[in-house]
Design a protein around this motif. Structure first.
Motif: not given
Length: 218
Positions: A120-127, A129-136
């Protein structure tokens, strides 16, 4: 303000990709939906947990057609599933806020659950921005993660109800609680079977003991 000066922004998207590997090849298909209000892991992971549970119940092999039918059954429901075909690369699509990638394979040998891997990749683009990945990995872990996510969402909504009570929040909280109860049943079944396997119970004893062990999780 004149109509011509309005700037229309593309909606944020939730993308779900299902990959199925069998003895001949790997096939993939992606679906999308608006990220708001239900395009988030907490609301969509229970759909994957339900699908894995259905495969376990019928002992069928995973296919894209079965999963597409599974999504279609949720059309028009209180919590919709992604149904629109998505033909792009979510890694290069700035509209995508969450990309849920599910890879399934048929059970092997004496396994009862289809093999499954989740990213699961969650991200926020822009000035900022951030991202987080979760694996199971594995059906047990995926179902447990789905239960944890929907539980956290239900508890968050319960907190909002205490601080800013309104009908809309109460209604969404009730939906989250219903999904949590459904996801709990799948989690309880998977956990009970996992304990039996770890205990080294013979296959003929698993069915006999499943009910008694499952009761301990009430």
């Amino acid at each position: 303000m004149a109509t011509g000066t309005l700037t229309l922004r593309a909606p944020r998207l939730f993308v779900l990709r299902m990959s199925v590997t069998d003895a001949t090849a790997t096939t993939r298909r992606s679906w999308c939906m608006p990220a708001a209000p239900f395009g988030a892991p907490a609301w969509q992971l229970p759909t994957v947990a339900d699908y894995l549970t259905a495969l376990n119940r019928t002992q069928g092999a995973p296919t894209l057609e079965k999963f597409a039918d599974h999504l279609s059954l949720r059309a028009g429901g209180a919590v919709p599933a992604p149904l629109e075909y998505y033909a792009y690369d979510p890694m290069h699509d700035p509209r995508v806020s969450t990309w849920m990638d599910v890879h399934t394979e048929p059970a092997q040998g004496g396994e009862r659950w289809a093999r499954c891997a989740l990213s699961v990749l969650e991200q926020e683009t822009g000035r900022c921005g951030w991202s987080r990945i979760t694996r199971r990995r594995g059906a047990y872990e995926v179902i447990a993660h789905a239960y944890q996510e929907v539980t956290a969402e239900a508890e968050l909504l319960a907190g909002r109800m205490r601080t800013r009570p309104n009908y809309g929040t109460a209604e969404v909280h009730e939906l989250a609680e219903q999904m949590r109860a459904r996801c709990w049943r799948a989690h309880r079944q998977a956990r009970a079977e996992q304990l039996l396997i770890r205990a080294g119970k013979p296959p003929q004893e698993k069915q006999k003991n499943r009910r008694s062990i499952a009761l301990t999780f009430h």
